[in-house]
Motif scaffolding. Structure first.
Motif, short mmCIF file in Angstrom:
data_model
loop_
_atom_site.label_atom_id
_atom_site.label_comp_id
_atom_site.label_asym_id
_atom_site.label_seq_id
_atom_site.Cartn_x
_atom_site.Cartn_y
_atom_site.Cartn_z
N ARG A 1 -4.95 5.76 -4.29
CA ARG A 1 -5.87 4.61 -4.21
C ARG A 1 -6.02 4.23 -2.73
O ARG A 1 -4.99 4.13 -2.02
CB ARG A 1 -5.24 3.47 -5.01
CG ARG A 1 -5.87 2.12 -4.80
CD ARG A 1 -5.01 1.02 -5.39
NE ARG A 1 -5.20 0.83 -6.81
CZ ARG A 1 -4.40 0.08 -7.57
NH1 ARG A 1 -3.35 -0.53 -7.06
NH2 ARG A 1 -4.63 -0.06 -8.86
N PRO A 2 -7.25 4.00 -2.25
CA PRO A 2 -7.40 3.59 -0.84
C PRO A 2 -6.62 2.28 -0.57
O PRO A 2 -6.69 1.35 -1.37
CB PRO A 2 -8.90 3.34 -0.69
CG PRO A 2 -9.55 3.97 -1.88
CD PRO A 2 -8.53 4.05 -2.96
N GLY A 3 -5.88 2.26 0.52
CA GLY A 3 -5.15 1.05 0.91
C GLY A 3 -4.00 0.69 -0.02
O GLY A 3 -3.53 -0.45 -0.03
N HIS A 4 -3.52 1.66 -0.78
CA HIS A 4 -2.51 1.40 -1.82
C HIS A 4 -1.22 0.80 -1.23
O HIS A 4 -0.54 1.44 -0.43
CB HIS A 4 -2.18 2.75 -2.49
CG HIS A 4 -1.61 2.62 -3.86
ND1 HIS A 4 -1.36 3.71 -4.66
CD2 HIS A 4 -1.27 1.53 -4.59
CE1 HIS A 4 -0.87 3.30 -5.81
NE2 HIS A 4 -0.81 1.98 -5.79
N ASP A 5 -0.88 -0.41 -1.64
CA ASP A 5 0.37 -1.03 -1.16
C ASP A 5 1.56 -0.22 -1.65
O ASP A 5 1.62 0.16 -2.83
CB ASP A 5 0.49 -2.46 -1.70
CG ASP A 5 -0.43 -3.44 -0.95
OD1 ASP A 5 -0.80 -3.15 0.20
OD2 ASP A 5 -0.76 -4.48 -1.54
#
Ligand code: NAD
Length: 329
Positions: A268-272
């Motif tokens: 997922r883009p920017g996945h924490d």
């Protein structure tokens, strides 16, 4: 005492309504019934007032306050799926920010005892494998969803500071349990495993979440409503941290399925990477602690979904559209 519950036809809101009803509160629910709202979650609950309304509709919300004159507002209504916020942030900013502003403004006109503003652990941003978030950790949200929730959280703070509105903020960790809309990670895994379909896992599956059974969260929020101090923030966490890959393996194990169903997909883009909450404050001030361990909670949840596969299948058109957009190889 009467509670106005926003988002009461949603996953956690409906669990909260059930628990508050058992404790003899009068309840009025306000819910727009978006794709995520479902009245079947409330079917078993008697003597419930229900208003189908959008929280951004100022006139409608004001009328509901005039009729109901609530003592408390517990604000669960939100757009909640991170993946959807990456596709289009607009409904997230509209509902979570402007909708919250409307509720705060109208609560200001009525003499409410407490406004319980439900934020999330995602407001803090991410951790690496060490450390935990305290209530005074600076907020550094990373997704459009968590930014909208941070704005909601901070608006509550501003209305307390500026207008003296009696706001308390809750920041819960990752919830799971029966009736969660099947776009979320655990129901996706359960459904796909049950169907012997490939189970999409973002990146290498190393991201860590703190898994909390929904009734534990609902109980915590009710106790915060009763005993919490005005203007305070409370983390609500279970202490049960698990990597996504271990969550999938545990579900496969409980369902007696092979690990070969796991399929890694583009992250997922920017996945924490990781969230973890320090919960000393809620334990010492409120006397609350999560009761459900993950093995019992996951087992109960899996059993519920297997018995409600038909319910998931009523949502399949929406889900398949979403899965095409987010699970990329
Ligand atoms: P959900 O998506 O299952 O339910 C949201 C409910 O809000 C639905 O019934 C929907 O119809 C309603 N709603 C959405 N937009 C609305 C609008 N404009 N007006 C009126 N009603 C509207 O969400 P959930 O998982 O039950 O989460 C509830 C709250 O808890 C949210 O504020 C969420 O940010 C927060 N939270 C959730 C988690 C989690 O793990 N699920 C963790 C921390 C915080």
């Amino acid at each position: 005492m009467k509670i106005l519950v926003t988002g009461g036809a949603g996953f956690i809101g409906s669990a909260f309504v059930k628990i508050a009803k058992e404790r003899d509160y009068e309840i009025a629910v306000v819910d727009k019934l978006t794709y995520a709202g479902d009245l079947r979650r409330l079917e078993a609950i008697k003597d419930l007032k229900f208003y189908q309304s959008d929280i951004i509709d100022r006139n409608a919300i004001k009328k509901i306050f005039e009729i109901e004159k609530p003592n408390y507002v517990v604000h669960w209504a939100a757009e909640t799926h991170v993946d959807k916020s990456i596709i289009d942030a607009t409904p997230f900013l509209t509902t979570n920010v402007i909708g919250t502003q409307v509720l705060l403004d109208i609560s200001k006109e009525f003499n409410i005892k407490k406004f319980i503003n439900i934020a999330t652990d995602e407001v803090y941003g991410e951790l690496d494998s060490e450390g935990e978030f305290f209530e005074d950790t600076p907020l550094k949200p990373n997704s459009p969803y968590s930014v909208s929730k941070t704005a909601q959280d901070m608006l509550g703070r501003a209305y307390m500071r500026t207008y003296g509105l009696p706001v308390i903020t809750c920041r819960p960790s990752n919830n799971y349990g029966p009736w969660q809309y099947p776009e979320k990670f655990l129901p996706v895994i359960i459904y796909k495993a049950h169907k012997n379909d490939k189970i999409p896992v973002y990146g290498q599956g190393l991201n860590v979440r703190e898994w909390m059974f929904v009734d534990d969260n609902a109980n915590a929020v009710l106790q915060i409503m009763e005993k919490g101090k005005l203007g305070e923030v409370y983390n609500i966490g279970s202490g049960f941290e698990m990597q996504n890959l271990d969550v999938v393996r545990l579900v496969l194990n409980i369902l007696n399925k092979s690990d070969e169903l796991i399929e890694f997909v583009a992250d997922r883009p920017g996945h924490d990477f990781r969230y973890a909450l320090n919960t000393n404050k809620i334990t010492s001030e409120i006397g609350w602690k999560a009761e459900t361990n993950v093995i019992n909670g996951f087992s109960k949840t899996i059993e519920w979904y297997i018995n409600h596969i038909n319910w998931i299948e009523t949502k399949l058109n929406d889900l398949q559209e979403l899965w095409k957009k987010v699970y990329l190889k």
